[in-house]
Design a protein around this motif. Structure first.
Motif, PDB file in Angstrom:
ATOM      1  N   HIS A 143      -0.784 -55.029 -35.055  1.00 54.17           N
ATOM      2  CA  HIS A 143      -2.134 -54.735 -34.537  1.00 54.17           C
ATOM      3  C   HIS A 143      -2.073 -53.167 -34.487  1.00 54.17           C
ATOM      4  O   HIS A 143      -0.811 -52.290 -34.152  1.00 54.17           O
ATOM      5  N   CYS A 144      -3.165 -52.203 -34.598  1.00 49.72           N
ATOM      6  CA  CYS A 144      -3.184 -50.815 -34.334  1.00 49.72           C
ATOM      7  C   CYS A 144      -3.124 -50.681 -33.147  1.00 49.72           C
ATOM      8  O   CYS A 144      -3.196 -51.261 -32.158  1.00 49.72           O
ATOM      9  N   ALA A 145      -2.148 -49.533 -32.798  1.00 46.59           N
ATOM     10  CA  ALA A 145      -1.746 -49.234 -31.444  1.00 46.59           C
ATOM     11  C   ALA A 145      -3.154 -48.489 -30.667  1.00 46.59           C
ATOM     12  O   ALA A 145      -2.879 -48.514 -29.614  1.00 46.59           O
ATOM     13  N   VAL A 146      -4.109 -47.637 -31.404  1.00 49.48           N
ATOM     14  CA  VAL A 146      -5.124 -47.197 -30.814  1.00 49.48           C
ATOM     15  C   VAL A 146      -6.279 -48.375 -30.509  1.00 49.48           C
ATOM     16  O   VAL A 146      -6.949 -48.617 -29.474  1.00 49.48           O
ATOM     17  N   CYS A 147      -6.800 -49.203 -31.682  1.00 50.70           N
ATOM     18  CA  CYS A 147      -8.189 -49.883 -31.642  1.00 50.70           C
ATOM     19  C   CYS A 147      -7.615 -51.097 -31.710  1.00 50.70           C
ATOM     20  O   CYS A 147      -8.621 -52.079 -31.448  1.00 50.70           O
ATOM     21  N   ASP A 148      -6.452 -51.580 -31.725  1.00 52.30           N
ATOM     22  CA  ASP A 148      -6.051 -52.898 -31.469  1.00 52.30           C
ATOM     23  C   ASP A 148      -6.634 -53.862 -32.584  1.00 52.30           C
ATOM     24  O   ASP A 148      -6.516 -55.131 -32.480  1.00 52.30           O
ATOM     25  N   THR A 191      -1.454 -47.756 -42.027  1.00 47.42           N
ATOM     26  CA  THR A 191      -2.470 -47.077 -41.859  1.00 47.42           C
ATOM     27  C   THR A 191      -3.467 -48.266 -41.195  1.00 47.42           C
ATOM     28  O   THR A 191      -4.010 -48.910 -42.229  1.00 47.42           O
ATOM     29  N   CYS A 192      -4.030 -47.865 -40.102  1.00 51.35           N
ATOM     30  CA  CYS A 192      -5.586 -48.676 -39.723  1.00 51.35           C
ATOM     31  C   CYS A 192      -6.860 -48.239 -40.413  1.00 51.35           C
ATOM     32  O   CYS A 192      -6.942 -47.130 -40.864  1.00 51.35           O
ATOM     33  N   ALA A 193      -7.645 -48.982 -40.369  1.00 53.12           N
ATOM     34  CA  ALA A 193      -9.198 -48.372 -40.885  1.00 53.12           C
ATOM     35  C   ALA A 193      -9.662 -47.190 -40.159  1.00 53.12           C
ATOM     36  O   ALA A 193     -10.356 -46.523 -40.484  1.00 53.12           O
ATOM     37  N   CYS A 194      -9.183 -47.294 -38.923  1.00 50.60           N
ATOM     38  CA  CYS A 194      -9.811 -46.275 -38.091  1.00 50.60           C
ATOM     39  C   CYS A 194      -8.793 -44.798 -38.350  1.00 50.60           C
ATOM     40  O   CYS A 194      -9.337 -43.762 -37.676  1.00 50.60           O
ATOM     41  N   GLY A 195      -7.795 -44.928 -38.983  1.00 50.64           N
ATOM     42  CA  GLY A 195      -7.206 -43.669 -39.563  1.00 50.64           C
ATOM     43  C   GLY A 195      -5.879 -43.591 -38.664  1.00 50.64           C
ATOM     44  O   GLY A 195      -4.810 -42.817 -39.093  1.00 50.64           O
TER      45      GLY A 195
HETATM   46 ZN   LIG Z   1      -6.934 -48.777 -35.412  1.00 47.46          ZN
END
Ligand SMILES: [Zn+2]
Length: 525
Positions: A143-148, A191-195
Protein backbone atom coordinates in the motif's frame (compact mmCIF):
# COMPACT_ATOMS: atom_id res chain seq x y z
CA UNK A 1 51.64 -49.19 57.50
CA UNK A 2 48.61 -46.90 57.55
CA UNK A 3 46.27 -46.49 60.46
CA UNK A 4 43.02 -47.82 59.08
CA UNK A 5 39.60 -46.38 59.91
CA UNK A 6 39.16 -49.41 62.13
CA UNK A 7 42.34 -48.47 64.05
CA UNK A 8 41.35 -44.80 64.37
CA UNK A 9 37.95 -45.62 65.81
CA UNK A 10 39.69 -47.36 68.75
CA UNK A 11 42.11 -44.54 69.45
CA UNK A 12 40.19 -42.62 72.10
CA UNK A 13 42.26 -40.14 74.11
CA UNK A 14 41.84 -42.11 77.34
CA UNK A 15 43.47 -45.17 75.74
CA UNK A 16 46.32 -43.07 74.45
CA UNK A 17 47.07 -41.66 77.89
CA UNK A 18 47.95 -45.15 79.09
CA UNK A 19 50.64 -45.73 76.42
CA UNK A 20 54.30 -45.60 77.53
CA UNK A 21 56.29 -42.65 76.15
CA UNK A 22 58.34 -44.66 73.64
CA UNK A 23 55.25 -46.25 72.11
CA UNK A 24 53.48 -42.92 72.09
CA UNK A 25 56.39 -41.43 70.12
CA UNK A 26 56.30 -44.22 67.56
CA UNK A 27 52.57 -43.74 67.12
CA UNK A 28 53.04 -39.98 66.83
CA UNK A 29 55.59 -40.47 64.06
CA UNK A 30 53.25 -42.78 62.17
CA UNK A 31 50.35 -40.35 62.51
CA UNK A 32 52.50 -37.44 61.35
CA UNK A 33 53.40 -39.40 58.21
CA UNK A 34 49.76 -40.19 57.59
CA UNK A 35 48.73 -36.59 58.11
CA UNK A 36 51.32 -35.21 55.70
CA UNK A 37 50.31 -37.65 53.03
CA UNK A 38 46.60 -36.97 53.53
CA UNK A 39 47.21 -33.21 53.29
CA UNK A 40 49.17 -33.63 50.11
CA UNK A 41 46.47 -35.76 48.59
CA UNK A 42 43.90 -33.16 49.54
CA UNK A 43 45.90 -30.37 47.89
CA UNK A 44 46.36 -32.34 44.68
CA UNK A 45 44.62 -31.07 41.59
CA UNK A 46 44.84 -31.62 37.86
CA UNK A 47 48.11 -29.74 37.68
CA UNK A 48 49.83 -31.65 40.48
CA UNK A 49 48.49 -35.14 39.95
CA UNK A 50 47.01 -37.41 37.35
CA UNK A 51 43.51 -36.14 38.06
CA UNK A 52 41.64 -34.78 35.04
CA UNK A 53 41.06 -30.99 34.90
CA UNK A 54 37.32 -31.67 35.15
CA UNK A 55 37.88 -32.79 38.75
CA UNK A 56 39.03 -29.29 39.70
CA UNK A 57 36.47 -27.13 41.43
CA UNK A 58 35.11 -24.48 39.06
CA UNK A 59 36.36 -21.63 41.25
CA UNK A 60 39.99 -22.67 40.97
CA UNK A 61 41.59 -20.44 38.39
CA UNK A 62 43.87 -21.74 35.72
CA UNK A 63 46.97 -23.10 37.51
CA UNK A 64 49.83 -21.89 35.28
CA UNK A 65 49.48 -25.59 34.85
CA UNK A 66 51.32 -28.41 33.29
CA UNK A 67 48.95 -28.56 30.35
CA UNK A 68 49.32 -24.90 29.44
CA UNK A 69 53.08 -25.11 29.80
CA UNK A 70 53.10 -28.12 27.58
CA UNK A 71 51.12 -26.31 24.88
CA UNK A 72 53.45 -23.34 25.15
CA UNK A 73 56.51 -25.53 24.80
CA UNK A 74 55.01 -27.30 21.83
CA UNK A 75 54.22 -23.94 20.24
CA UNK A 76 57.79 -22.79 20.73
CA UNK A 77 59.07 -26.01 19.24
CA UNK A 78 56.80 -25.67 16.23
CA UNK A 79 58.23 -22.20 15.68
CA UNK A 80 61.77 -23.49 15.63
CA UNK A 81 60.79 -26.28 13.27
CA UNK A 82 58.89 -24.37 10.65
CA UNK A 83 59.60 -20.68 10.81
CA UNK A 84 57.84 -18.48 9.94
CA UNK A 85 54.56 -19.60 11.46
CA UNK A 86 51.68 -19.15 9.08
CA UNK A 87 49.30 -18.02 11.86
CA UNK A 88 51.43 -15.05 12.72
CA UNK A 89 51.09 -13.67 9.23
CA UNK A 90 53.32 -11.06 7.66
CA UNK A 91 52.48 -8.29 10.15
CA UNK A 92 53.44 -10.16 13.30
CA UNK A 93 57.09 -10.53 14.19
CA UNK A 94 58.12 -14.18 14.34
CA UNK A 95 58.65 -14.01 18.08
CA UNK A 96 55.31 -12.34 18.78
CA UNK A 97 53.67 -14.03 21.76
CA UNK A 98 50.79 -16.28 20.82
CA UNK A 99 48.88 -14.87 23.77
CA UNK A 100 46.74 -11.76 23.36
CA UNK A 101 45.22 -9.56 26.02
CA UNK A 102 41.54 -10.24 26.41
CA UNK A 103 39.07 -7.66 25.11
CA UNK A 104 37.99 -6.25 28.47
CA UNK A 105 41.52 -5.38 29.37
CA UNK A 106 42.13 -8.17 31.88
CA UNK A 107 45.70 -9.36 31.98
CA UNK A 108 46.40 -12.47 29.96
CA UNK A 109 46.58 -15.50 32.20
CA UNK A 110 43.22 -14.66 33.74
CA UNK A 111 40.89 -17.05 32.02
CA UNK A 112 41.62 -18.87 28.79
CA UNK A 113 44.99 -18.06 27.25
CA UNK A 114 43.89 -17.15 23.77
CA UNK A 115 41.33 -14.64 22.64
CA UNK A 116 38.46 -16.51 20.99
CA UNK A 117 37.84 -16.19 17.27
CA UNK A 118 40.22 -15.30 14.51
CA UNK A 119 43.76 -14.59 15.70
CA UNK A 120 45.49 -11.41 14.52
CA UNK A 121 47.04 -11.99 11.14
CA UNK A 122 45.14 -15.21 10.42
CA UNK A 123 43.33 -15.57 7.12
CA UNK A 124 39.74 -14.39 7.36
CA UNK A 125 36.83 -16.43 6.13
CA UNK A 126 34.41 -14.42 4.14
CA UNK A 127 31.02 -15.80 3.30
CA UNK A 128 31.58 -19.13 1.61
CA UNK A 129 28.34 -19.92 -0.14
CA UNK A 130 28.17 -23.40 -1.43
CA UNK A 131 24.41 -23.64 -1.80
CA UNK A 132 22.60 -22.63 -4.99
CA UNK A 133 19.89 -20.00 -4.63
CA UNK A 134 16.54 -21.71 -4.00
CA UNK A 135 14.27 -18.80 -4.80
CA UNK A 136 13.78 -15.06 -4.98
CA UNK A 137 11.38 -13.39 -2.58
CA UNK A 138 10.40 -9.80 -3.47
CA UNK A 139 9.30 -7.60 -0.59
CA UNK A 140 7.19 -5.11 -2.54
CA UNK A 141 5.14 -2.50 -0.65
CA UNK A 142 1.44 -3.45 -0.74
CA UNK A 143 0.00 0.00 0.00
CA UNK A 144 1.06 3.57 -0.57
CA UNK A 145 2.43 5.12 2.62
CA UNK A 146 0.59 8.42 1.92
CA UNK A 147 -2.78 7.73 0.26
CA UNK A 148 -3.09 4.08 1.32
CA UNK A 149 -4.03 3.01 -2.21
CA UNK A 150 -3.16 -0.62 -3.08
CA UNK A 151 0.06 -0.80 -5.08
CA UNK A 152 0.60 -2.85 -8.20
CA UNK A 153 3.38 -5.46 -7.84
CA UNK A 154 4.60 -4.66 -11.37
CA UNK A 155 5.57 -1.15 -10.28
CA UNK A 156 8.13 -2.60 -7.84
CA UNK A 157 11.77 -1.76 -8.48
CA UNK A 158 14.22 -3.76 -6.34
CA UNK A 159 17.37 -1.98 -5.20
CA UNK A 160 18.63 -4.18 -2.37
CA UNK A 161 19.20 -7.93 -2.35
CA UNK A 162 19.80 -10.04 0.71
CA UNK A 163 20.70 -13.73 0.84
CA UNK A 164 19.20 -15.69 3.73
CA UNK A 165 19.84 -19.29 4.73
CA UNK A 166 16.80 -20.74 6.41
CA UNK A 167 15.74 -24.08 7.71
CA UNK A 168 12.25 -25.23 6.78
CA UNK A 169 10.39 -28.09 8.38
CA UNK A 170 8.11 -30.45 6.52
CA UNK A 171 4.56 -31.28 7.61
CA UNK A 172 3.77 -33.53 10.52
CA UNK A 173 4.48 -33.53 14.23
CA UNK A 174 7.92 -32.54 15.46
CA UNK A 175 10.56 -31.17 13.14
CA UNK A 176 10.52 -33.79 10.43
CA UNK A 177 11.95 -33.45 6.97
CA UNK A 178 14.28 -30.53 7.60
CA UNK A 179 15.55 -28.79 4.51
CA UNK A 180 17.73 -25.74 3.90
CA UNK A 181 16.58 -22.91 1.70
CA UNK A 182 18.85 -20.24 0.37
CA UNK A 183 16.66 -17.37 -0.75
CA UNK A 184 17.39 -14.01 -2.25
CA UNK A 185 15.19 -11.38 -0.60
CA UNK A 186 14.60 -8.26 -2.66
CA UNK A 187 13.75 -4.88 -1.16
CA UNK A 188 13.03 -1.71 -3.10
CA UNK A 189 10.35 0.83 -3.99
CA UNK A 190 7.06 1.31 -5.85
CA UNK A 191 5.66 4.57 -7.17
CA UNK A 192 1.97 5.27 -6.52
CA UNK A 193 -0.42 7.00 -8.91
CA UNK A 194 -0.42 9.91 -6.41
CA UNK A 195 3.28 10.32 -7.07
CA UNK A 196 4.55 9.11 -3.70
CA UNK A 197 7.38 6.54 -3.64
CA UNK A 198 6.95 3.85 -0.95
CA UNK A 199 10.02 1.91 0.05
CA UNK A 200 10.57 -1.45 1.81
CA UNK A 201 13.67 -2.47 3.71
CA UNK A 202 14.68 -5.29 6.00
CA UNK A 203 13.27 -4.90 9.52
CA UNK A 204 15.42 -3.81 12.42
CA UNK A 205 14.99 -3.66 16.17
CA UNK A 206 16.07 -0.29 17.65
CA UNK A 207 19.12 -0.29 19.95
CA UNK A 208 18.58 -1.73 23.40
CA UNK A 209 20.82 -1.02 26.38
CA UNK A 210 23.38 -3.65 27.19
CA UNK A 211 23.23 -5.45 23.83
CA UNK A 212 26.08 -5.07 21.39
CA UNK A 213 24.72 -7.73 19.05
CA UNK A 214 22.33 -6.50 16.36
CA UNK A 215 18.79 -7.76 15.95
CA UNK A 216 17.55 -7.32 12.41
CA UNK A 217 16.52 -9.02 9.19
CA UNK A 218 19.91 -8.04 7.75
CA UNK A 219 21.10 -11.50 8.58
CA UNK A 220 22.47 -14.41 6.61
CA UNK A 221 20.90 -16.80 9.09
CA UNK A 222 17.10 -17.07 9.15
CA UNK A 223 15.11 -17.28 12.41
CA UNK A 224 14.51 -21.02 12.26
CA UNK A 225 18.16 -21.82 11.51
CA UNK A 226 19.10 -19.52 14.42
CA UNK A 227 16.75 -21.46 16.69
CA UNK A 228 18.32 -24.70 15.44
CA UNK A 229 21.81 -23.39 16.30
CA UNK A 230 20.62 -22.46 19.80
CA UNK A 231 19.33 -26.02 20.21
CA UNK A 232 22.66 -27.51 19.10
CA UNK A 233 24.55 -25.22 21.44
CA UNK A 234 22.45 -25.36 24.59
CA UNK A 235 20.42 -28.58 24.54
CA UNK A 236 22.95 -30.68 22.61
CA UNK A 237 25.87 -28.87 24.27
CA UNK A 238 27.95 -28.65 21.09
CA UNK A 239 30.84 -26.20 20.91
CA UNK A 240 30.74 -23.48 18.25
CA UNK A 241 33.23 -25.47 16.22
CA UNK A 242 31.21 -28.68 16.46
CA UNK A 243 28.08 -26.83 15.36
CA UNK A 244 30.03 -25.51 12.39
CA UNK A 245 31.12 -29.05 11.47
CA UNK A 246 27.63 -30.46 11.91
CA UNK A 247 25.98 -27.79 9.73
CA UNK A 248 28.57 -28.21 7.03
CA UNK A 249 28.52 -32.02 7.00
CA UNK A 250 24.77 -32.56 7.28
CA UNK A 251 23.20 -29.48 5.74
CA UNK A 252 25.95 -28.20 3.46
CA UNK A 253 25.80 -24.84 5.23
CA UNK A 254 29.06 -23.13 6.04
CA UNK A 255 28.96 -20.53 8.82
CA UNK A 256 31.97 -19.08 10.63
CA UNK A 257 32.16 -19.76 14.37
CA UNK A 258 31.74 -16.04 15.03
CA UNK A 259 28.49 -16.02 13.02
CA UNK A 260 27.31 -19.00 15.07
CA UNK A 261 28.21 -17.16 18.26
CA UNK A 262 26.43 -14.03 17.04
CA UNK A 263 23.27 -16.06 16.30
CA UNK A 264 23.18 -17.35 19.89
CA UNK A 265 23.62 -13.87 21.34
CA UNK A 266 21.00 -12.44 18.98
CA UNK A 267 18.52 -15.13 20.04
CA UNK A 268 19.23 -14.23 23.68
CA UNK A 269 18.53 -10.58 22.96
CA UNK A 270 15.34 -11.52 21.09
CA UNK A 271 13.84 -13.33 24.09
CA UNK A 272 14.81 -10.70 26.68
CA UNK A 273 11.32 -9.09 26.84
CA UNK A 274 9.89 -12.47 27.91
CA UNK A 275 11.88 -12.41 31.14
CA UNK A 276 9.44 -9.92 32.68
CA UNK A 277 6.57 -12.29 32.03
CA UNK A 278 8.47 -15.15 33.68
CA UNK A 279 9.41 -13.02 36.71
CA UNK A 280 5.77 -11.96 37.18
CA UNK A 281 4.60 -15.56 37.10
CA UNK A 282 7.32 -16.68 39.53
CA UNK A 283 6.32 -13.96 42.00
CA UNK A 284 2.75 -15.19 42.03
CA UNK A 285 3.66 -18.84 42.59
CA UNK A 286 2.49 -20.54 45.77
CA UNK A 287 5.60 -22.72 45.82
CA UNK A 288 9.05 -22.08 44.34
CA UNK A 289 12.33 -23.99 44.49
CA UNK A 290 15.61 -22.07 44.36
CA UNK A 291 19.18 -23.25 44.01
CA UNK A 292 22.49 -21.96 42.72
CA UNK A 293 25.67 -23.40 41.26
CA UNK A 294 28.95 -21.75 40.41
CA UNK A 295 29.47 -20.38 36.92
CA UNK A 296 32.52 -18.97 35.20
CA UNK A 297 32.59 -15.96 32.91
CA UNK A 298 36.06 -15.58 31.39
CA UNK A 299 37.68 -16.75 34.60
CA UNK A 300 35.44 -14.64 36.83
CA UNK A 301 33.48 -16.57 39.44
CA UNK A 302 29.73 -16.05 39.15
CA UNK A 303 26.66 -18.12 40.01
CA UNK A 304 23.94 -19.65 37.91
CA UNK A 305 20.69 -19.38 39.85
CA UNK A 306 17.44 -21.11 39.15
CA UNK A 307 13.99 -20.40 40.54
CA UNK A 308 11.62 -23.16 39.55
CA UNK A 309 7.84 -23.21 39.95
CA UNK A 310 5.13 -25.47 38.56
CA UNK A 311 5.08 -23.56 35.26
CA UNK A 312 8.31 -21.51 35.08
CA UNK A 313 12.06 -22.13 35.20
CA UNK A 314 13.82 -18.80 35.62
CA UNK A 315 17.62 -18.75 35.32
CA UNK A 316 19.93 -15.87 36.22
CA UNK A 317 23.69 -15.50 36.10
CA UNK A 318 25.26 -13.10 38.56
CA UNK A 319 26.93 -12.76 41.91
CA UNK A 320 26.00 -14.89 44.87
CA UNK A 321 24.11 -12.12 46.60
CA UNK A 322 20.87 -11.47 48.41
CA UNK A 323 20.14 -8.70 45.91
CA UNK A 324 19.97 -11.07 42.98
CA UNK A 325 17.44 -13.42 44.54
CA UNK A 326 15.37 -10.47 45.86
CA UNK A 327 15.25 -9.01 42.35
CA UNK A 328 13.91 -12.29 41.04
CA UNK A 329 11.35 -13.03 43.76
CA UNK A 330 10.50 -9.51 44.87
CA UNK A 331 10.62 -8.11 48.40
CA UNK A 332 7.35 -9.65 49.45
CA UNK A 333 7.24 -13.07 47.88
CA UNK A 334 4.24 -14.72 49.52
CA UNK A 335 4.70 -18.34 48.43
CA UNK A 336 6.68 -21.14 50.01
CA UNK A 337 10.34 -21.14 49.03
CA UNK A 338 12.34 -24.39 49.11
CA UNK A 339 16.10 -23.84 49.41
CA UNK A 340 19.35 -25.22 50.73
CA UNK A 341 21.03 -23.71 53.82
CA UNK A 342 22.56 -20.69 52.09
CA UNK A 343 21.95 -17.63 54.23
CA UNK A 344 20.63 -15.20 51.59
CA UNK A 345 17.42 -17.20 51.53
CA UNK A 346 16.76 -16.52 55.24
CA UNK A 347 15.04 -13.21 54.41
CA UNK A 348 12.04 -15.14 53.05
CA UNK A 349 9.53 -15.96 55.74
CA UNK A 350 7.80 -19.00 54.29
CA UNK A 351 10.97 -20.93 53.72
CA UNK A 352 11.45 -24.68 53.47
CA UNK A 353 14.71 -26.52 53.95
CA UNK A 354 15.78 -29.45 51.84
CA UNK A 355 15.94 -32.56 54.03
CA UNK A 356 18.05 -34.48 51.52
CA UNK A 357 21.00 -32.15 52.29
CA UNK A 358 20.57 -32.62 56.03
CA UNK A 359 20.21 -36.38 55.66
CA UNK A 360 23.40 -36.56 53.61
CA UNK A 361 25.31 -34.58 56.24
CA UNK A 362 23.91 -36.73 59.07
CA UNK A 363 24.93 -39.82 57.13
CA UNK A 364 28.43 -38.42 56.72
CA UNK A 365 28.72 -37.88 60.47
CA UNK A 366 27.47 -41.40 61.12
CA UNK A 367 30.57 -42.67 59.33
CA UNK A 368 32.92 -40.28 61.16
CA UNK A 369 35.94 -41.49 63.06
CA UNK A 370 34.98 -39.43 66.10
CA UNK A 371 32.62 -41.06 68.57
CA UNK A 372 30.72 -37.88 69.43
CA UNK A 373 30.12 -37.10 65.76
CA UNK A 374 28.93 -40.65 65.10
CA UNK A 375 26.38 -40.37 67.89
CA UNK A 376 25.02 -37.02 66.72
CA UNK A 377 24.91 -38.24 63.13
CA UNK A 378 23.13 -41.44 64.12
CA UNK A 379 20.54 -39.52 66.09
CA UNK A 380 19.85 -36.83 63.44
CA UNK A 381 19.66 -39.43 60.70
CA UNK A 382 17.21 -41.61 62.62
CA UNK A 383 15.00 -38.64 63.49
CA UNK A 384 14.90 -37.31 59.91
CA UNK A 385 14.17 -40.74 58.48
CA UNK A 386 11.36 -41.38 60.94
CA UNK A 387 9.77 -37.98 60.35
CA UNK A 388 10.12 -38.41 56.61
CA UNK A 389 8.12 -41.61 56.78
CA UNK A 390 5.54 -39.86 58.96
CA UNK A 391 5.20 -37.07 56.37
CA UNK A 392 4.77 -39.56 53.53
CA UNK A 393 2.11 -41.34 55.55
CA UNK A 394 0.28 -38.14 56.43
CA UNK A 395 0.05 -37.31 52.71
CA UNK A 396 -2.00 -40.44 52.16
CA UNK A 397 -4.78 -39.31 54.47
CA UNK A 398 -6.83 -36.10 54.89
CA UNK A 399 -4.90 -32.84 55.55
CA UNK A 400 -3.39 -32.98 59.02
CA UNK A 401 -0.55 -31.51 61.09
CA UNK A 402 2.18 -33.61 62.63
CA UNK A 403 3.63 -30.71 64.63
CA UNK A 404 1.86 -31.59 67.89
CA UNK A 405 2.73 -35.26 67.74
CA UNK A 406 6.47 -34.58 67.45
CA UNK A 407 6.78 -31.46 69.63
CA UNK A 408 8.56 -33.23 72.50
CA UNK A 409 10.86 -35.20 70.22
CA UNK A 410 11.90 -32.00 68.47
CA UNK A 411 12.45 -30.16 71.75
CA UNK A 412 14.72 -32.98 72.84
CA UNK A 413 16.60 -32.79 69.57
CA UNK A 414 16.93 -29.03 69.85
CA UNK A 415 18.65 -29.44 73.23
CA UNK A 416 20.99 -31.92 71.60
CA UNK A 417 21.82 -29.41 68.87
CA UNK A 418 22.45 -26.72 71.49
CA UNK A 419 24.84 -29.11 73.22
CA UNK A 420 26.79 -29.57 70.00
CA UNK A 421 26.70 -25.94 68.94
CA UNK A 422 30.32 -25.55 70.05
CA UNK A 423 31.42 -29.13 69.55
CA UNK A 424 35.14 -29.56 68.87
CA UNK A 425 34.37 -31.74 65.83
CA UNK A 426 33.92 -29.26 62.99
CA UNK A 427 31.26 -31.03 60.93
CA UNK A 428 29.18 -31.92 63.99
CA UNK A 429 29.29 -28.29 65.08
CA UNK A 430 28.32 -27.15 61.57
CA UNK A 431 25.33 -29.47 61.31
CA UNK A 432 24.09 -28.62 64.83
CA UNK A 433 24.24 -24.92 63.94
CA UNK A 434 22.57 -25.52 60.60
CA UNK A 435 19.59 -27.11 62.34
CA UNK A 436 19.42 -24.27 64.89
CA UNK A 437 19.78 -21.47 62.32
CA UNK A 438 17.00 -22.84 60.16
CA UNK A 439 14.94 -24.49 62.89
CA UNK A 440 11.56 -23.18 61.70
CA UNK A 441 12.30 -23.78 58.02
CA UNK A 442 13.40 -27.35 58.63
CA UNK A 443 10.37 -28.49 60.65
CA UNK A 444 7.56 -26.37 59.18
CA UNK A 445 6.78 -29.21 56.79
CA UNK A 446 5.44 -31.22 59.76
CA UNK A 447 2.61 -28.71 60.07
CA UNK A 448 1.99 -28.89 56.30
CA UNK A 449 2.91 -32.41 55.20
CA UNK A 450 1.82 -31.77 51.60
CA UNK A 451 4.79 -29.43 51.13
CA UNK A 452 7.93 -30.92 49.56
CA UNK A 453 10.76 -32.39 51.63
CA UNK A 454 13.58 -31.94 49.15
CA UNK A 455 14.91 -29.42 46.67
CA UNK A 456 15.32 -32.06 43.96
CA UNK A 457 13.21 -30.00 41.59
CA UNK A 458 15.72 -27.12 41.53
CA UNK A 459 18.72 -29.43 41.57
CA UNK A 460 17.35 -31.27 38.56
CA UNK A 461 16.80 -27.94 36.81
CA UNK A 462 20.51 -27.17 37.19
CA UNK A 463 21.98 -30.55 36.30
CA UNK A 464 22.01 -30.17 32.49
CA UNK A 465 23.70 -26.77 32.79
CA UNK A 466 26.33 -28.01 35.23
CA UNK A 467 27.40 -30.48 32.54
CA UNK A 468 27.37 -27.65 29.97
CA UNK A 469 29.63 -25.65 32.29
CA UNK A 470 32.06 -28.56 32.54
CA UNK A 471 32.20 -28.87 28.76
CA UNK A 472 32.42 -25.18 27.89
CA UNK A 473 34.10 -23.79 31.06
CA UNK A 474 31.28 -21.25 31.27
CA UNK A 475 30.69 -18.16 29.17
CA UNK A 476 33.19 -15.59 27.91
CA UNK A 477 31.39 -12.26 28.08
CA UNK A 478 28.66 -10.49 30.03
CA UNK A 479 26.48 -10.56 26.92
CA UNK A 480 27.12 -14.29 26.52
CA UNK A 481 26.08 -14.97 30.13
CA UNK A 482 22.96 -12.87 29.77
CA UNK A 483 21.98 -14.55 26.49
CA UNK A 484 22.50 -17.99 28.00
CA UNK A 485 20.38 -17.32 31.09
CA UNK A 486 17.56 -15.80 29.01
CA UNK A 487 17.55 -18.59 26.44
CA UNK A 488 17.60 -21.44 28.92
CA UNK A 489 14.79 -19.79 30.91
CA UNK A 490 12.62 -19.76 27.79
CA UNK A 491 13.63 -23.24 26.61
CA UNK A 492 13.09 -24.89 30.00
CA UNK A 493 9.83 -23.04 30.62
CA UNK A 494 8.49 -24.22 27.24
CA UNK A 495 9.49 -27.77 28.12
CA UNK A 496 7.78 -27.50 31.48
CA UNK A 497 4.60 -26.36 29.71
CA UNK A 498 4.85 -29.20 27.21
CA UNK A 499 5.47 -26.95 24.21
CA UNK A 500 8.22 -27.48 21.69
CA UNK A 501 10.58 -24.52 22.30
CA UNK A 502 12.24 -24.30 18.86
CA UNK A 503 9.41 -23.12 16.56
CA UNK A 504 8.39 -20.66 19.28
CA UNK A 505 11.95 -19.34 19.59
CA UNK A 506 12.11 -18.93 15.80
CA UNK A 507 8.84 -17.00 15.89
CA UNK A 508 10.14 -14.68 18.63
CA UNK A 509 13.35 -14.04 16.65
CA UNK A 510 11.38 -13.35 13.46
CA UNK A 511 9.06 -10.83 15.15
CA UNK A 512 11.78 -9.09 17.12
CA UNK A 513 13.94 -8.75 13.98
CA UNK A 514 11.10 -6.75 12.46
CA UNK A 515 11.07 -4.50 15.53
CA UNK A 516 7.79 -6.03 16.77
CA UNK A 517 7.12 -7.16 20.36
CA UNK A 518 7.91 -10.78 21.25
CA UNK A 519 4.86 -13.07 21.07
CA UNK A 520 3.88 -14.04 24.63
CA UNK A 521 4.74 -17.47 25.96
CA UNK A 522 1.95 -19.98 25.79
CA UNK A 523 0.35 -21.19 29.00
CA UNK A 524 0.81 -24.80 30.10
CA UNK A 525 -1.27 -27.33 28.23
ZN1 LIG B 1 -0.37 7.17 -2.95
Amino acid sequence: MYLSDFDLKQLESRNLAKLPVAEKNRLLEKMLGDLIEARERLAANSSTSSRPPSSDPPWSGPHGDAEAEETATQGAKAKEDEMPLAENGPSAPPDAPAMVACPDGKPPGVGPKKKPGRQPGAHGHSRMLTLPVTGTIPHAPTHCAVCDRALDGDAFKANTGLYVLELVAGDGPGLRALAVRHDKHLYGESTCACGHVTRTEPGRCPDEPMWKVGLSEWSLVGPFLTSFIVCLSLRMRLSRRNIQEFLQDWLGVYLSTSTINRCIHEAGRAVEPLEGQLVDEVRQASLAYADETSWKEWGKLLWLWVVSTATVSLYLIGYRSAELITNALGEDFAGWLMTDGYKVYRQFHKRLRCWAHLLRKAKGLRESLTGEARLFGEHSHALLTELMDAVYQAREGPPTSLAGRYRDRLEEFRLMCELHRDCRHEKTRALAREFLNDWEAVWIVLAHPYLPLTNNEAERALRHWVILRRITHGTRTEQGSRALALLISVIETCRKRKHLPWPYLAQVIAERRKGNPAPAMLAAT
